[in-house]
Design a protein around this motif. Structure first.
Motif, PDB file in Angstrom:
ATOM      1  N   ASN A  17       3.264  15.858  -2.277  1.00 13.57           N
ATOM      2  CA  ASN A  17       2.132  16.146  -3.163  1.00 13.57           C
ATOM      3  C   ASN A  17       1.839  14.964  -4.089  1.00 13.57           C
ATOM      4  OD1 ASN A  17       1.707  18.675  -2.083  1.00 13.57           O
ATOM      5  ND2 ASN A  17       2.958  19.713  -3.615  1.00 13.57           N
ATOM      6  N   GLU A  18       2.885  14.329  -4.606  1.00 10.78           N
ATOM      7  CA  GLU A  18       2.689  13.149  -5.467  1.00 10.78           C
ATOM      8  C   GLU A  18       2.010  12.030  -4.692  1.00 10.78           C
ATOM      9  OE1 GLU A  18       6.363  11.979  -7.267  1.00 10.78           O
ATOM     10  OE2 GLU A  18       6.645  13.931  -8.233  1.00 10.78           O
ATOM     11  N   LYS A  19       2.425  11.832  -3.440  1.00 14.38           N
ATOM     12  CA  LYS A  19       1.804  10.793  -2.610  1.00 14.38           C
ATOM     13  C   LYS A  19       0.333  11.104  -2.380  1.00 14.38           C
ATOM     14  CE  LYS A  19       1.958   8.768   1.949  1.00 14.38           C
ATOM     15  NZ  LYS A  19       1.145   9.528   2.891  1.00 14.38           N
ATOM     16  N   LEU A  20       0.037  12.378  -2.119  1.00 14.29           N
ATOM     17  CA  LEU A  20      -1.359  12.766  -1.911  1.00 14.29           C
ATOM     18  C   LEU A  20      -2.195  12.547  -3.166  1.00 14.29           C
ATOM     19  CD1 LEU A  20      -0.936  16.036   0.187  1.00 14.29           C
ATOM     20  CD2 LEU A  20      -1.745  13.800   0.986  1.00 14.29           C
ATOM     21  N   LYS A  21      -1.620  12.792  -4.327  1.00 21.82           N
ATOM     22  CA  LYS A  21      -2.331  12.549  -5.583  1.00 21.82           C
ATOM     23  C   LYS A  21      -2.652  11.070  -5.750  1.00 21.82           C
ATOM     24  CE  LYS A  21      -0.421  16.385  -8.230  1.00 21.82           C
ATOM     25  NZ  LYS A  21       0.500  16.767  -9.328  1.00 21.82           N
ATOM     26  N   VAL A  22      -1.685  10.221  -5.439  1.00 28.04           N
ATOM     27  CA  VAL A  22      -1.907   8.776  -5.550  1.00 28.04           C
ATOM     28  C   VAL A  22      -2.950   8.325  -4.549  1.00 28.04           C
ATOM     29  CG1 VAL A  22      -0.813   6.512  -5.288  1.00 28.04           C
ATOM     30  CG2 VAL A  22       0.374   8.323  -6.521  1.00 28.04           C
ATOM     31  N   GLU A  23      -2.908   8.865  -3.340  1.00 26.70           N
ATOM     32  CA  GLU A  23      -3.915   8.514  -2.336  1.00 26.70           C
ATOM     33  C   GLU A  23      -5.308   8.937  -2.797  1.00 26.70           C
ATOM     34  OE1 GLU A  23      -2.485  10.428   1.197  1.00 26.70           O
ATOM     35  OE2 GLU A  23      -1.458   8.622   1.885  1.00 26.70           O
ATOM     36  N   SER A  24      -5.395  10.105  -3.388  1.00 24.60           N
ATOM     37  CA  SER A  24      -6.673  10.588  -3.904  1.00 24.60           C
ATOM     38  C   SER A  24      -7.177   9.684  -5.031  1.00 24.60           C
ATOM     39  CB  SER A  24      -6.512  12.015  -4.401  1.00 24.60           C
ATOM     40  OG  SER A  24      -7.683  12.454  -5.013  1.00 24.60           O
ATOM     41  N   LYS A  25      -6.269   9.304  -5.903  1.00 24.97           N
ATOM     42  CA  LYS A  25      -6.627   8.407  -7.013  1.00 24.97           C
ATOM     43  C   LYS A  25      -7.119   7.068  -6.464  1.00 24.97           C
ATOM     44  CE  LYS A  25      -4.345   5.923 -10.788  1.00 24.97           C
ATOM     45  NZ  LYS A  25      -3.058   5.714 -11.461  1.00 24.97           N
ATOM     46  N   LEU A  26      -6.425   6.543  -5.473  1.00 18.82           N
ATOM     47  CA  LEU A  26      -6.810   5.264  -4.874  1.00 18.82           C
ATOM     48  C   LEU A  26      -8.175   5.378  -4.205  1.00 18.82           C
ATOM     49  CD1 LEU A  26      -5.967   2.363  -4.196  1.00 18.82           C
ATOM     50  CD2 LEU A  26      -4.870   3.253  -2.137  1.00 18.82           C
ATOM     51  N   GLN A  27      -8.416   6.472  -3.529  1.00 14.95           N
ATOM     52  CA  GLN A  27      -9.712   6.674  -2.884  1.00 14.95           C
ATOM     53  C   GLN A  27     -10.823   6.737  -3.937  1.00 14.95           C
ATOM     54  OE1 GLN A  27      -9.931  10.206  -0.496  1.00 14.95           O
ATOM     55  NE2 GLN A  27     -12.023   9.803   0.144  1.00 14.95           N
ATOM     56  N   GLN A  28     -10.566   7.432  -5.031  1.00 22.38           N
ATOM     57  CA  GLN A  28     -11.552   7.534  -6.104  1.00 22.38           C
ATOM     58  C   GLN A  28     -11.852   6.159  -6.709  1.00 22.38           C
ATOM     59  OE1 GLN A  28     -13.165  10.338  -6.961  1.00 22.38           O
ATOM     60  NE2 GLN A  28     -14.378   9.229  -8.454  1.00 22.38           N
ATOM     61  N   LEU A  29     -10.807   5.374  -6.913  1.00 23.67           N
ATOM     62  CA  LEU A  29     -11.009   4.026  -7.462  1.00 23.67           C
ATOM     63  C   LEU A  29     -11.818   3.157  -6.497  1.00 23.67           C
ATOM     64  CD1 LEU A  29      -7.484   3.374  -9.002  1.00 23.67           C
ATOM     65  CD2 LEU A  29      -9.630   3.604 -10.261  1.00 23.67           C
ATOM     66  N   ASN A  30     -11.510   3.257  -5.207  1.00 25.01           N
ATOM     67  CA  ASN A  30     -12.267   2.485  -4.215  1.00 25.01           C
ATOM     68  C   ASN A  30     -13.736   2.907  -4.179  1.00 25.01           C
ATOM     69  OD1 ASN A  30     -10.342   0.665  -3.217  1.00 25.01           O
ATOM     70  ND2 ASN A  30      -9.470   2.231  -1.882  1.00 25.01           N
ATOM     71  N   GLU A  31     -13.975   4.210  -4.317  1.00 22.79           N
ATOM     72  CA  GLU A  31     -15.357   4.690  -4.350  1.00 22.79           C
ATOM     73  C   GLU A  31     -16.093   4.143  -5.577  1.00 22.79           C
ATOM     74  OE1 GLU A  31     -15.159   8.943  -4.163  1.00 22.79           O
ATOM     75  OE2 GLU A  31     -14.546   8.940  -2.065  1.00 22.79           O
ATOM     76  N   ASN A  32     -15.419   4.152  -6.726  1.00 23.64           N
ATOM     77  CA  ASN A  32     -16.038   3.605  -7.938  1.00 23.64           C
ATOM     78  C   ASN A  32     -16.305   2.107  -7.799  1.00 23.64           C
ATOM     79  OD1 ASN A  32     -16.169   6.013  -9.301  1.00 23.64           O
ATOM     80  ND2 ASN A  32     -14.285   5.679 -10.453  1.00 23.64           N
ATOM     81  N   TYR A  33     -15.375   1.403  -7.180  1.00 22.42           N
ATOM     82  CA  TYR A  33     -15.562  -0.035  -6.991  1.00 22.42           C
ATOM     83  C   TYR A  33     -16.772  -0.287  -6.101  1.00 22.42           C
ATOM     84  CZ  TYR A  33     -14.586  -4.916  -6.074  1.00 22.42           C
ATOM     85  OH  TYR A  33     -14.678  -6.275  -5.984  1.00 22.42           O
TER      86      TYR A  33
END
Length: 146
Positions: free
Chosen positions: A31-47
């Motif tokens: 679950n922690e890994k999935l949260k980090v992946e989600s965060k990374l995806q969100q950051l990439n979308e913002n970028y």
């Protein structure tokens, strides 16, 4: 007929508890890994959303956008590092879970083999008793027939 008593039942229970704990740890790490992946995806979308700086914007707005993009880029790099750590942790938890499963299955196999041997012995005792009763019946009938 008596019931099979497994002498290592406490050990099996302990191993089951350890396996369940390891499963919980693995799920938590996943679950922690999935949260980090989600965060990374969100950051990439913002970028991707703000990376195109057009020349029609004011210099101040371009400067703010540039600073924001640098901050997002820095956050993306941090998230990538965190993701690598989470993946390593997940691998460790997976290995630990597999190890706990093997330990539990080892004791369960011992229990199954012991139970099978016990049942076989009980069946042999029952068969001997049945043979003895049949022999007594045969002898009684044979004596009465004379």
């Amino acid at each position: 007929m008596s019931k099979y008593n497994f002498r290592l039942q406490k050990l099996l229970d302990i191993r089951l508890d350890k396996e369940e704990e390891s499963k919980r740890n693995f799920t938590e790490a996943q679950n922690e890994k999935l949260k980090v992946e989600s965060k990374l995806q969100q950051l990439n979308e913002n970028y991707e959303k703000y990376r195109n700086i057009s020349g029609t914007e004011s210099a101040v707005k371009r400067r703010i956008t540039h600073i924001y993009l640098n901050a997002i880029n820095y956050s993306i790099n941090e998230a990538c590092e965190e993701l690598k750590l989470k993946e390593k942790t997940l691998q460790d938890k997976r290995y630990d879970l597999n190890e706990k499963r093997v330990e539990r299955k080892t004791v369960e196999i011992l229990k199954e083999k012991g139970e099978a041997a016990f049942l076989k012995e009980q069946n042999l005792i029952e068969q001997r008793n049945n043979d003895e009763f049949a022999l007594y019946g045969f002898i009684r009938n044979h004596r009465e027939g004379r």
